[in-house]
Design a protein around this motif. Structure first.
Motif, PDB file in Angstrom:
ATOM      1  N   UNK A  56      12.240   3.200  -2.892  1.00  0.00           N
ATOM      2  CA  UNK A  56      11.761   4.091  -1.842  1.00  0.00           C
ATOM      3  C   UNK A  56      10.997   3.268  -0.824  1.00  0.00           C
ATOM      4  N   UNK A  57      10.829   3.855   0.362  1.00  0.00           N
ATOM      5  CA  UNK A  57      10.098   3.183   1.434  1.00  0.00           C
ATOM      6  C   UNK A  57       9.211   4.220   2.106  1.00  0.00           C
ATOM      7  N   UNK A  58       7.939   3.878   2.260  1.00  0.00           N
ATOM      8  CA  UNK A  58       6.998   4.764   2.936  1.00  0.00           C
ATOM      9  C   UNK A  58       6.204   3.975   3.964  1.00  0.00           C
ATOM     10  N   UNK A  59       5.993   4.633   5.112  1.00  0.00           N
ATOM     11  CA  UNK A  59       5.160   4.074   6.179  1.00  0.00           C
ATOM     12  C   UNK A  59       3.861   4.870   6.188  1.00  0.00           C
ATOM     13  N   UNK A  60       2.740   4.165   6.230  1.00  0.00           N
ATOM     14  CA  UNK A  60       1.444   4.833   6.294  1.00  0.00           C
ATOM     15  C   UNK A  60       0.680   4.346   7.514  1.00  0.00           C
ATOM     16  N   UNK A  61      -0.034   5.261   8.137  1.00  0.00           N
ATOM     17  CA  UNK A  61      -0.951   4.918   9.214  1.00  0.00           C
ATOM     18  C   UNK A  61      -2.323   5.417   8.768  1.00  0.00           C
ATOM     19  N   UNK A  62      -3.271   4.496   8.701  1.00  0.00           N
ATOM     20  CA  UNK A  62      -4.593   4.791   8.155  1.00  0.00           C
ATOM     21  C   UNK A  62      -5.615   4.728   9.284  1.00  0.00           C
ATOM     22  N   UNK A  63      -6.427   5.775   9.410  1.00  0.00           N
ATOM     23  CA  UNK A  63      -7.465   5.813  10.433  1.00  0.00           C
ATOM     24  C   UNK A  63      -8.840   5.825   9.796  1.00  0.00           C
ATOM     25  N   UNK A  64      -9.819   5.459  10.597  1.00  0.00           N
ATOM     26  CA  UNK A  64     -11.202   5.375  10.132  1.00  0.00           C
ATOM     27  C   UNK A  64     -11.728   3.981  10.410  1.00  0.00           C
ATOM     28  N   UNK A  65     -12.708   3.566   9.628  1.00  0.00           N
ATOM     29  CA  UNK A  65     -13.202   2.185   9.747  1.00  0.00           C
ATOM     30  C   UNK A  65     -12.357   1.327   8.805  1.00  0.00           C
TER      31      UNK A  65
ATOM     32  N   UNK B  30      -3.432  -1.877  14.343  1.00  0.00           N
ATOM     33  CA  UNK B  30      -2.912  -1.300  15.573  1.00  0.00           C
ATOM     34  C   UNK B  30      -4.008  -1.310  16.632  1.00  0.00           C
ATOM     35  N   UNK B  31      -3.597  -1.253  17.858  1.00  0.00           N
ATOM     36  CA  UNK B  31      -4.519  -1.370  18.984  1.00  0.00           C
ATOM     37  C   UNK B  31      -5.574  -0.273  19.009  1.00  0.00           C
ATOM     38  N   UNK B  32      -5.252   0.898  18.470  1.00  0.00           N
ATOM     39  CA  UNK B  32      -6.192   2.017  18.494  1.00  0.00           C
ATOM     40  C   UNK B  32      -7.235   1.972  17.377  1.00  0.00           C
ATOM     41  N   UNK B  33      -7.241   0.891  16.589  1.00  0.00           N
ATOM     42  CA  UNK B  33      -8.219   0.740  15.506  1.00  0.00           C
ATOM     43  C   UNK B  33      -7.715   1.178  14.147  1.00  0.00           C
ATOM     44  N   UNK B  34      -6.486   1.695  14.099  1.00  0.00           N
ATOM     45  CA  UNK B  34      -5.914   2.103  12.819  1.00  0.00           C
ATOM     46  C   UNK B  34      -5.141   0.934  12.203  1.00  0.00           C
ATOM     47  N   UNK B  35      -4.627   1.161  11.015  1.00  0.00           N
ATOM     48  CA  UNK B  35      -3.819   0.176  10.299  1.00  0.00           C
ATOM     49  C   UNK B  35      -2.513   0.849   9.911  1.00  0.00           C
ATOM     50  N   UNK B  36      -1.402   0.135  10.092  1.00  0.00           N
ATOM     51  CA  UNK B  36      -0.093   0.624   9.680  1.00  0.00           C
ATOM     52  C   UNK B  36       0.451  -0.288   8.597  1.00  0.00           C
ATOM     53  N   UNK B  37       1.082   0.328   7.600  1.00  0.00           N
ATOM     54  CA  UNK B  37       1.700  -0.454   6.533  1.00  0.00           C
ATOM     55  C   UNK B  37       3.023   0.180   6.145  1.00  0.00           C
ATOM     56  N   UNK B  38       3.931  -0.647   5.663  1.00  0.00           N
ATOM     57  CA  UNK B  38       5.199  -0.196   5.106  1.00  0.00           C
ATOM     58  C   UNK B  38       5.257  -0.708   3.675  1.00  0.00           C
ATOM     59  N   UNK B  39       5.510   0.222   2.753  1.00  0.00           N
ATOM     60  CA  UNK B  39       5.613  -0.107   1.333  1.00  0.00           C
ATOM     61  C   UNK B  39       7.029   0.202   0.869  1.00  0.00           C
TER      62      UNK B  39
END
Length: 93
Positions: free
Chosen positions: A2-11, A37-46
């Motif tokens: 399986x493959x999932x993309x996550x975008x995490x916001x916060x500090x 990411x430029x907006x301060x979030x983090x993106x990951x693909x698992x």
């Protein structure tokens, strides 16, 4: 697989989120990548076995000790057959 993309916001930048994510992914045999990411979030693909990927998604909701996760968006994608390990990518490129 399986493959999932996550975008995490916060500090989540400047708290070793990406490096810790890489280490956890390697521990569970999950392939993919993580980047700021430029907006301060983090993106990951698992990508990997379903149980291992779910473990990474659960970890993303908490992050490393210094992180303050406020939100996590998860989307499913078609697996691409990533088998080259897990990498920290350059920010928002």
């Amino acid at each position: 697989m399986v493959r999932k993309r996550v975008v995490v916001t916060g500090r989540v930048q400047g708290v070793f989120y990406r490096d810790t994510c890489r280490r956890v992914a390697q521990e569970y045999g999950v392939s993919g990548w993580v980047r700021n990411l430029e907006d301060g979030s983090v993106m990951a693909v698992f990508e990997g076995e379903p149980d291992a990927v779910e473990t990474l998604v659960r970890w993303a909701r908490q992050g490393p000790p210094a992180a303050v996760v406020e939100g996590v968006e998860v989307s499913e994608e078609e697996p691409e057959g990533l088998g080259g390990g897990f990498e920290v990518r350059s920010s928002w490129s």
